[in-house]
Design an enzyme around this catalytic site. Sequence first.
Site, PDB file in Angstrom:
ATOM      1  N   SER A  12      57.209  50.803  -6.749  1.00 11.78           N
ATOM      2  CA  SER A  12      57.391  49.343  -6.422  1.00 11.78           C
ATOM      3  C   SER A  12      59.181  49.300  -6.125  1.00 11.78           C
ATOM      4  O   SER A  12      59.800  49.538  -6.800  1.00 11.78           O
ATOM      5  CB  SER A  12      57.230  48.481  -7.792  1.00 11.78           C
ATOM      6  N   HIS A  36      54.309  50.001  -3.112  1.00 12.43           N
ATOM      7  CA  HIS A  36      53.677  48.988  -3.703  1.00 12.43           C
ATOM      8  C   HIS A  36      54.835  47.597  -3.495  1.00 12.43           C
ATOM      9  O   HIS A  36      56.023  47.632  -3.831  1.00 12.43           O
ATOM     10  CB  HIS A  36      53.856  49.314  -5.333  1.00 12.43           C
ATOM     11  N   ASP A  38      55.516  43.995  -3.928  1.00  9.46           N
ATOM     12  CA  ASP A  38      55.161  42.726  -4.788  1.00  9.46           C
ATOM     13  C   ASP A  38      55.727  41.578  -4.168  1.00  9.46           C
ATOM     14  O   ASP A  38      56.887  41.237  -3.968  1.00  9.46           O
ATOM     15  CB  ASP A  38      56.094  42.914  -6.324  1.00  9.46           C
ATOM     16  N   MET A  40      55.859  37.552  -4.826  1.00 11.32           N
ATOM     17  CA  MET A  40      55.947  36.476  -5.727  1.00 11.32           C
ATOM     18  C   MET A  40      56.149  35.109  -4.964  1.00 11.32           C
ATOM     19  O   MET A  40      57.384  35.156  -4.134  1.00 11.32           O
ATOM     20  CB  MET A  40      56.619  36.839  -6.607  1.00 11.32           C
ATOM     21  N   HIS A  69      50.753  43.691  -3.577  1.00 13.72           N
ATOM     22  CA  HIS A  69      50.418  42.886  -4.687  1.00 13.72           C
ATOM     23  C   HIS A  69      50.849  41.694  -4.739  1.00 13.72           C
ATOM     24  O   HIS A  69      51.845  41.097  -4.924  1.00 13.72           O
ATOM     25  CB  HIS A  69      50.956  43.745  -5.990  1.00 13.72           C
ATOM     26  N   MET A  71      51.261  38.037  -5.966  1.00 13.76           N
ATOM     27  CA  MET A  71      51.388  37.136  -7.269  1.00 13.76           C
ATOM     28  C   MET A  71      51.542  35.799  -6.674  1.00 13.76           C
ATOM     29  O   MET A  71      52.654  35.248  -6.788  1.00 13.76           O
ATOM     30  CB  MET A  71      52.385  37.516  -8.107  1.00 13.76           C
ATOM     31  N   MET A 140      47.114  44.393 -15.387  1.00 15.61           N
ATOM     32  CA  MET A 140      48.793  44.287 -15.591  1.00 15.61           C
ATOM     33  C   MET A 140      49.086  44.576 -16.862  1.00 15.61           C
ATOM     34  O   MET A 140      48.570  44.473 -17.993  1.00 15.61           O
ATOM     35  CB  MET A 140      49.107  42.824 -15.373  1.00 15.61           C
ATOM     36  N   GLY A 145      55.686  38.701 -12.666  1.00 18.55           N
ATOM     37  CA  GLY A 145      56.816  38.174 -12.340  1.00 18.55           C
ATOM     38  C   GLY A 145      58.153  38.826 -12.234  1.00 18.55           C
ATOM     39  O   GLY A 145      58.927  38.598 -11.459  1.00 18.55           O
ATOM     40  N   ASP A 179      50.256  48.428 -13.903  1.00 18.49           N
ATOM     41  CA  ASP A 179      51.540  48.029 -13.259  1.00 18.49           C
ATOM     42  C   ASP A 179      52.462  47.291 -14.380  1.00 18.49           C
ATOM     43  O   ASP A 179      51.828  46.292 -14.868  1.00 18.49           O
ATOM     44  CB  ASP A 179      51.225  47.010 -11.972  1.00 18.49           C
ATOM     45  N   GLY A 181      56.153  48.304 -16.712  1.00 18.61           N
ATOM     46  CA  GLY A 181      56.609  49.406 -17.873  1.00 18.61           C
ATOM     47  C   GLY A 181      56.266  50.618 -17.759  1.00 18.61           C
ATOM     48  O   GLY A 181      56.315  51.521 -18.645  1.00 18.61           O
ATOM     49  N   SER A 202      61.214  50.164 -11.866  1.00 20.59           N
ATOM     50  CA  SER A 202      62.627  50.510 -12.498  1.00 20.59           C
ATOM     51  C   SER A 202      62.557  52.025 -12.761  1.00 20.59           C
ATOM     52  O   SER A 202      63.668  52.634 -12.580  1.00 20.59           O
ATOM     53  CB  SER A 202      63.082  49.562 -13.585  1.00 20.59           C
TER      54      SER A 202
HETATM   55  C1  DX5 Z   1      55.851  42.955 -11.938  1.00 24.05           C
HETATM   56  C2  DX5 Z   1      55.483  43.650 -10.845  1.00 24.05           C
HETATM   57  C3  DX5 Z   1      55.451  45.111 -10.904  1.00 24.05           C
HETATM   58  C4  DX5 Z   1      57.072  45.446 -11.027  1.00 24.05           C
HETATM   59  C5  DX5 Z   1      56.784  46.879 -11.898  1.00 24.05           C
HETATM   60  O1  DX5 Z   1      55.069  41.711 -11.961  1.00 24.05           O
HETATM   61  O2  DX5 Z   1      54.065  43.462 -10.348  1.00 24.05           O
HETATM   62  O3  DX5 Z   1      55.352  45.929  -9.855  1.00 24.05           O
HETATM   63  O4  DX5 Z   1      57.878  45.881 -10.106  1.00 24.05           O
HETATM   64  O5  DX5 Z   1      58.410  47.194 -12.389  1.00 24.05           O
HETATM   65  P1  DX5 Z   1      58.796  48.107 -13.586  1.00 24.05           P
HETATM   66  O6  DX5 Z   1      58.124  49.394 -13.174  1.00 24.05           O
HETATM   67  O7  DX5 Z   1      60.258  47.983 -13.460  1.00 24.05           O
HETATM   68  O8  DX5 Z   1      57.905  47.474 -14.588  1.00 24.05           O
HETATM   69 ZN    ZN Z   2      53.207  44.959  -8.903  1.00 28.55          ZN
END
Ligand code: DX5
Ligand code: ZN
Length: 228
Positions: A12, A36, A38, A40, A69, A71, A140, A145, A179, A181, A202
Amino acid sequence: MSRGLSAHINPSILNADFNDLENEINKIAMVSDLLHLDIMDNKFVPNQTFTFERASEIIALSSIGVDAHLMIENPDELAPKYAQAGCISVTFHFEAAAAVPALIANIKSNGAKVGIAIKPKTSFAEIEKYLSDIDMLLIMTVEPGFGGQSFMADQMEKVSTARQSLTDKGLHKTLLQVDGGISEETISIAAKAGADCFVAGSAVYRSEDPAQMVKRLRSLANLELTKG
Ligand code: DX5
Ligand code: ZN
């Protein structure tokens, strides 16, 4: 006996440098399955990333295929547009969709694979009836977020239940994505529970060598997935 699964790793870019995305994507392109992305909207989640116009540019410039993805509120209207924009896979949140079967069909008819995502408080039972119609289920492992949150190990029971259901239904090609952590410390836990597609933000982009980290995550996951 091996379960016959092999790990997919989709980095991501949420924690990548947004001002240099082409280069950031190129760092991981050779060793990753999909990118990936994201999306939002500051309504479905309390954070905002890319507009559809900016996302379209990223999809066009990416040297690898995109796993979007979404959101966002109102995926019924917007998700098919992401398919039209060239995403390989488009995942919408079950909690935000008004007419799930129609949306699945609409994404497919626009040429993309379809994923359904569920938040930590949404039960697997709510979406089980759609499993045979989709290409991926995203469970998730943080509240959607933000990147950089802690992995929610309490979601592993849901992952195990989902894997069992996929096995019972003979849906061996349907991916089970996690997805949030995902890191060197947590990927084995998720793989052991039955996930085979891993998003890592991350862990990849805060490491000194993102490509090396993708390889490391893949080998850790495959170690579990081939144990059976
Ligand atoms: C959170 C996102 C994830 C996020 C994951 O809402 O959907 O894709 O980027 O980031 P890490 O791997 O740092 O948890
Ligand atoms: Zn995501």
